[in-house]
Design a protein around this motif. Structure first.
Motif, PDB file in Angstrom:
ATOM      1  N   HIS A 117       0.835  -1.207   0.000  1.00  0.00           N
ATOM      2  CA  HIS A 117       0.000   0.000   0.000  1.00  0.00           C
ATOM      3  C   HIS A 117       0.871   1.259   0.000  1.00  0.00           C
ATOM      4  N   GLU A 131      -3.905  -0.891   6.927  1.00  0.00           N
ATOM      5  CA  GLU A 131      -4.289   0.233   6.094  1.00  0.00           C
ATOM      6  C   GLU A 131      -3.481   1.450   6.503  1.00  0.00           C
ATOM      7  N   ASP A 151      -9.559  -5.077   0.757  1.00  0.00           N
ATOM      8  CA  ASP A 151      -9.018  -4.426  -0.435  1.00  0.00           C
ATOM      9  C   ASP A 151      -9.789  -4.775  -1.699  1.00  0.00           C
TER      10      ASP A 151
END
Length: 175
Positions: free
Chosen positions: A44, A66, A128
């Motif tokens: 990410h 996240e 996701d």
């Protein structure tokens, strides 16, 4: 929730570790679980490079993590960032297939990582997959928008050229 500087660990990490290790918390399996989570978050993070997103922290949970921060990106980029988490996991899986590793680490990086990877691809919020599976439609929409903008720009250029030719022709006439 446990905070360690910019890292925040959700309580589900403990449950995820127990399930990942099949209730046999061997050191290399636990290390493998931590590496899978790190690869996910790193995927990410790498996808935000060059964007206006400013990452200020990471929330780690049972299935990955996240990024926390601020800034906005296009819908296409948002889907790419979501997909990059599982991309990080896929890279770890590929490395494990190519490099000789101790059994528990190999198991963690291949089969167990593969299960987490597939779970992350489920098209359900907050996983996701909810954003990643929107990527094809978002790419088509962006392509249509670029085409429309290109056609509009092309039309404006044609109009400007025609206007310029009229002016040139008008100034070369004998009066």
């Amino acid at each position: 929730m446990l905070r360690l500087g910019p890292l925040r660990f959700h309580w589900s990490v403990l449950l995820g570790a127990a399930l990942f290790c099949a209730l046999e918390p061997r050191p290399l399996l636990l290390a493998g679980y931590a590496a899978v989570l790190a690869a996910h978050v790193l995927g990410h993070a790498l996808a935000t490079v060059g964007t206006p997103v400013r990452v200020s922290g990471v929330m780690v949970h049972a299935l990955g993590g996240e990024l926390l921060g601020e800034g906005d990106v296009s819908p296409v980029r948002r889907s790419l960032i979501a997909l990059s988490g599982v991309g990080g996991q896929a890279a770890l899986l590929l490395i494990a297939l190519l490099v000789a590793l101790p059994f528990d680490l190999h198991e963690a990086f291949t089969r167990r990582n593969g299960v987490l990877l597939l779970m992350n691809l489920l098209p359900v919020k907050p996983l996701d997959g909810a954003l990643a599976w929107k990527l094809p439609g978002r790419l088509r929409a962006a392509r249509r928008l670029r085409f429309r903008v290109g056609m509009r720009a092309s039309h404006e250029v044609q109009k400007d050229v025609a206007d310029l030719l009229r002016r040139i022709r008008g100034s070369t006439r004998v009066r």
